[in-house]
Design an enzyme around this catalytic site. Structure first.
Site, PDB file in Angstrom:
ATOM      1  N   GLU A  60      -6.465  -1.088  -7.069  1.00  0.00           N
ATOM      2  CA  GLU A  60      -5.590  -0.182  -7.806  1.00  0.00           C
ATOM      3  C   GLU A  60      -4.528  -1.024  -8.521  1.00  0.00           C
ATOM      4  O   GLU A  60      -3.782  -1.753  -7.866  1.00  0.00           O
ATOM      5  CB  GLU A  60      -4.912   0.816  -6.860  1.00  0.00           C
ATOM      6  N   SER A 104       0.819  -1.213   0.000  1.00  0.00           N
ATOM      7  CA  SER A 104       0.000   0.000   0.000  1.00  0.00           C
ATOM      8  C   SER A 104       0.844   1.250   0.000  1.00  0.00           C
ATOM      9  O   SER A 104       0.324   2.336  -0.228  1.00  0.00           O
ATOM     10  CB  SER A 104      -0.990   0.010   1.169  1.00  0.00           C
ATOM     11  N   HIS A 123      -3.349  -3.591  -5.760  1.00  0.00           N
ATOM     12  CA  HIS A 123      -3.627  -3.093  -4.411  1.00  0.00           C
ATOM     13  C   HIS A 123      -5.101  -3.254  -4.053  1.00  0.00           C
ATOM     14  O   HIS A 123      -5.952  -2.504  -4.524  1.00  0.00           O
ATOM     15  CB  HIS A 123      -3.193  -1.612  -4.321  1.00  0.00           C
ATOM     16  N   ASN A 150      -4.917   6.561  -1.144  1.00  0.00           N
ATOM     17  CA  ASN A 150      -4.229   6.986   0.073  1.00  0.00           C
ATOM     18  C   ASN A 150      -3.645   8.385  -0.047  1.00  0.00           C
ATOM     19  O   ASN A 150      -3.261   8.996   0.944  1.00  0.00           O
ATOM     20  CB  ASN A 150      -3.144   5.984   0.470  1.00  0.00           C
TER      21      ASN A 150
HETATM   22  N1  NAD Z   1      -4.148  -4.313   6.304  1.00  0.00           N
HETATM   23  C1  NAD Z   1      -4.572  -3.447   5.377  1.00  0.00           C
HETATM   24  O1  NAD Z   1      -5.530  -2.676   5.596  1.00  0.00           O
HETATM   25  C2  NAD Z   1      -3.919  -3.422   4.034  1.00  0.00           C
HETATM   26  C3  NAD Z   1      -4.632  -2.903   2.943  1.00  0.00           C
HETATM   27  C4  NAD Z   1      -4.037  -2.932   1.673  1.00  0.00           C
HETATM   28  C5  NAD Z   1      -2.753  -3.428   1.534  1.00  0.00           C
HETATM   29  N2  NAD Z   1      -2.084  -3.915   2.621  1.00  0.00           N
HETATM   30  C6  NAD Z   1      -0.733  -4.477   2.396  1.00  0.00           C
HETATM   31  O2  NAD Z   1      -0.839  -5.894   2.364  1.00  0.00           O
HETATM   32  C7  NAD Z   1       0.352  -6.493   2.877  1.00  0.00           C
HETATM   33  C8  NAD Z   1       0.005  -7.426   4.018  1.00  0.00           C
HETATM   34  O3  NAD Z   1      -0.713  -6.724   4.988  1.00  0.00           O
HETATM   35  P1  NAD Z   1      -1.566  -7.483   6.127  1.00  0.00           P
HETATM   36  O4  NAD Z   1      -2.357  -6.425   6.822  1.00  0.00           O
HETATM   37  O5  NAD Z   1      -2.258  -8.657   5.533  1.00  0.00           O
HETATM   38  O6  NAD Z   1      -0.396  -7.999   7.093  1.00  0.00           O
HETATM   39  P2  NAD Z   1      -0.427  -9.208   8.145  1.00  0.00           P
HETATM   40  O7  NAD Z   1       0.619  -8.885   9.146  1.00  0.00           O
HETATM   41  O8  NAD Z   1      -1.825  -9.478   8.591  1.00  0.00           O
HETATM   42  O9  NAD Z   1       0.056 -10.465   7.282  1.00  0.00           O
HETATM   43  C9  NAD Z   1       1.324 -10.600   6.728  1.00  0.00           C
HETATM   44  C10 NAD Z   1       1.654 -12.078   6.641  1.00  0.00           C
HETATM   45  O10 NAD Z   1       2.831 -12.234   5.852  1.00  0.00           O
HETATM   46  C11 NAD Z   1       3.632 -13.262   6.441  1.00  0.00           C
HETATM   47  N3  NAD Z   1       5.012 -13.047   6.000  1.00  0.00           N
HETATM   48  C12 NAD Z   1       5.863 -12.078   6.397  1.00  0.00           C
HETATM   49  N4  NAD Z   1       7.028 -12.197   5.723  1.00  0.00           N
HETATM   50  C13 NAD Z   1       6.889 -13.250   4.873  1.00  0.00           C
HETATM   51  C14 NAD Z   1       7.729 -13.849   3.890  1.00  0.00           C
HETATM   52  N5  NAD Z   1       8.964 -13.398   3.661  1.00  0.00           N
HETATM   53  N6  NAD Z   1       7.248 -14.910   3.198  1.00  0.00           N
HETATM   54  C15 NAD Z   1       6.008 -15.378   3.436  1.00  0.00           C
HETATM   55  N7  NAD Z   1       5.175 -14.865   4.340  1.00  0.00           N
HETATM   56  C16 NAD Z   1       5.606 -13.791   5.038  1.00  0.00           C
HETATM   57  C17 NAD Z   1       3.415 -13.098   7.918  1.00  0.00           C
HETATM   58  O11 NAD Z   1       3.730 -14.302   8.584  1.00  0.00           O
HETATM   59  C18 NAD Z   1       1.938 -12.733   7.988  1.00  0.00           C
HETATM   60  O12 NAD Z   1       1.118 -13.877   8.130  1.00  0.00           O
HETATM   61  C19 NAD Z   1       1.266  -5.328   3.237  1.00  0.00           C
HETATM   62  O13 NAD Z   1       2.108  -5.051   2.150  1.00  0.00           O
HETATM   63  C20 NAD Z   1       0.284  -4.183   3.466  1.00  0.00           C
HETATM   64  O14 NAD Z   1       0.874  -2.916   3.271  1.00  0.00           O
HETATM   65  C21 NAD Z   1      -2.646  -3.944   3.852  1.00  0.00           C
END
Ligand code: NAD
Length: 507
Positions: free
Chosen positions: A157, A124, A145, A195
């Site tokens: 996106e 994001s 995204h 954003n």
């Molecule tokens: N939470 C939101 O509102 C949101 C919205 C849009 C985009 N995002 C993006 O999505 C991505 C994930 O966000 P999230 O909220 O799901 O995070 P989260 O912490 O809930 O989940 C991330 C997961 O990735 C795993 N992980 C970390 N490093 C890893 C690797 N090297 N290989 C495999 N697995 C790995 C972790 O164990 C965890 O289960 C980020 O890039 C975030 O910026 C988040």
């Protein structure tokens, strides 16, 4: 346009957290076999079980067939080795938001997967260009995204980095469409569309709060009841989490080299420092402790006036529908030429043009001036914010309040600040959207669509700006800028151009 990925091909999702699990569900619902991988042992299975639980609730409510749920869950395959995803037509990474860790994963995927596999990132805030820079084929990396929760939010996106192949971006766009989403194209710039363009929604209300214009509950009520937004900025940031919202603001602010348009708020910083992160910590702008009640918005008590004659002087612009409401309320309407204002008893009322009431009253010699705020739909708004010139008499204030109440409108009397609440917020949203359009971040249509599909805005900011009439947002911003004498409110070049061309964004 390129074809969407065939649903007979497999999709892989890396990272089975909140986003990854949701994305896996979306792809499986569309019919793909989905490989779900997480580096934490058992996390991928937990992610799939979480999806099953969510869907089971829909079965329990009679909204889905058990058979359909079983089929979707049967298509999600937790895999423990990254190499298990090699056969996928697209791999979407949704791991931790860290440039180096994401780069390492993408490099590994490039080695493992065939040359045709699309690599997509759900980042994001990280530049897609930077994520692709160390790949040997950065043209196959694209941003995809999703918004949280991915199964419910329509917007995707599709973010193009400097090297992203257009065919790859178009394939992902078509695929997202096939998955029932509303995709938009964006270039890899800080905050992409949503954003970035949404920052003023939070920033302007936070500033109004800091300047003691009104309390949070009153500002929230105005944004909801006059602006038609689903939630006000304070209840929404309480829901998002102040740590998350403040971090996004800081990231966009720094990425744009501290442009004051994105200036973070000291009030929000203090909430973060206090651990008042919102709902999740039990306290933010509001308390979520058991038994606590949300404070009521400030609403004027009933004002008395025996006056029943309303003089409408000139065109009321976007507020035209208000006059019909006064007519329906039984007032006698007299129309005559003028600058676009209402006279009722001792009161003179006008739509805000971005100046404070006190300043405008003095300049125009209309001392009994009350300004009212913008409404999304003046025919239906149940509340309006007003501000009163310091020079106005008590009788004029009471007459202004009585007039609006006659049309069934709740009146929130605010401290006199430039642009009030909805007008200022919408003007700044349109300003940011116009700047993003000027810089080619996305088309005007995609920007408007993104703000509606991603954040449920009642209307896209550029279309809303058009609806307010040629040049209005430009003039409002110039007046707010004049009031603060700050660069933050400088009108975007496209608004200025439209103003002089006497046209809107769409016509
Ligand atoms: N939470 C939101 O509102 C949101 C919205 C849009 C985009 N995002 C993006 O999505 C991505 C994930 O966000 P999230 O909220 O799901 O995070 P989260 O912490 O809930 O989940 C991330 C997961 O990735 C795993 N992980 C970390 N490093 C890893 C690797 N090297 N290989 C495999 N697995 C790995 C972790 O164990 C965890 O289960 C980020 O890039 C975030 O910026 C988040």
């Amino acid at each position: 346009m390129s074809q969407a990925l065939d649903t007979h091909t497999a999709i892989a999702v890396i990272g089975a957290g909140a986003m990854g699990s949701g994305i896996a569900q979306v792809a499986a619902q569309a019919g793909h076999k989905v490989y779900l991988h997480d580096q934490r042992e058992g996390a991928a299975a937990t992610g799939r079980d979480g999806v099953a639980k969510q869907l089971q609730r829909r079965v329990d409510k009679g909204k889905m067939e058990q058979q359909a749920v079983d089929a979707i869950i049967g298509r999600i395959h937790p895999v423990s080795a990254l190499s298990d995803v090699a056969e996928s037509s697209m791999v979407i990474e949704a791991i931790i938001e860290d440039l180096e860790i994401k780069r390492e994963l993408l490099a590994n995927l490039e080695e493992l997967c065939g040359p045709e596999t699309i690599l997509a990132t759900n980042t994001s805030s990280i530049s897609v260009t930077a994520l692709g820079a160390k790949l040997s084929k950065p043209e196959r990396l694209v941003g995809m995204h999703f918004f949280n929760p991915a199964p419910l939010m329509a917007l995707v996106e599709v973010v193009k980095g400097l090297a992203t192949d257009n065919v790859v971006a178009e394939t992902v766009h078509a695929t997202a469409s096939n998955w029932g989403k509303k995709p938009v194209f964006a270039t890899s710039t800080p905050g992409f569309i949503v954003n970035r363009v949404a920052r003023p929604f939070y920033a302007e209300s936070l500033r109004l709060l800091q300047e003691q214009t009104a309390d949070a509950a009153t500002l929230d009520a105005i944004i909801r009841e006059a602006g038609n937004f689903r939630m006000g900025p304070f209840e929404l940031t309480d829901l998002i989490g102040h740590d998350v919202n403040y971090a996004v603001t800081n990231s966009v602010f720094n990425a744009y080299y501290q442009d004051t348009r994105f200036l973070p708020s000291l009030i929000q910083k203090e909430l973060v420092e206090a651990g008042r992160l919102g709902r999740k910590s039990g306290h933010g702008f509001y308390s979520y402790a058991e038994g606590s009640q949300r404070p009521s918005p400030r609403t004027e008590p009933e004002c008395q006036s025996h006056e029943n004659r309303l003089i409408v002087e000139g065109e009321m612009g976007p507020a035209k529908a208000l006059v019909d409401r006064f007519r329906d309320a039984g007032l006698e309407i007299i129309e005559r030429d003028g600058p676009g204002q209402l006279r009722f008893g001792d009161a003179v009322l006008a739509l805000t043009d971005g100046r404070m009431a006190t300043e405008r009253a003095q300049v125009e010699g209309t001392l009994n001036l009350t300004l009212f705020d913008l409404a999304f739909d003046f025919a239906k708004a149940s509340r309006l914010a007003v501000s009163v010139a310091s020079q106005a008499s008590d009788k004029a204030v009471s007459d202004a309040c009585a007039l609006l109440q006659k049309a069934g409108i709740a009146v929130s009397l605010l401290e006199d600040r430039p642009g009030l609440v909805v007008m200022r917020t919408v003007a700044m949203l349109a300003n940011e959207a116009a700047d993003a359009a000027l810089q080619g971040v996305a088309t005007k249509e995609d920007i408007d669509l993104a703000m509606q599909a991603g954040l449920n805005y009642p209307e896209g900011p550029l279309s809303w700006s058009d609806r307010l009439g040629n040049g209005r947002v430009f003039r409002v911003l110039r007046n707010i800028q004049g009031s603060y004498e700050e660069d933050r409110y400088r009108p975007a070049l496209l608004l200025r151009k439209n103003h002089y061309a006497e046209k809107g964004f769409y016509a």
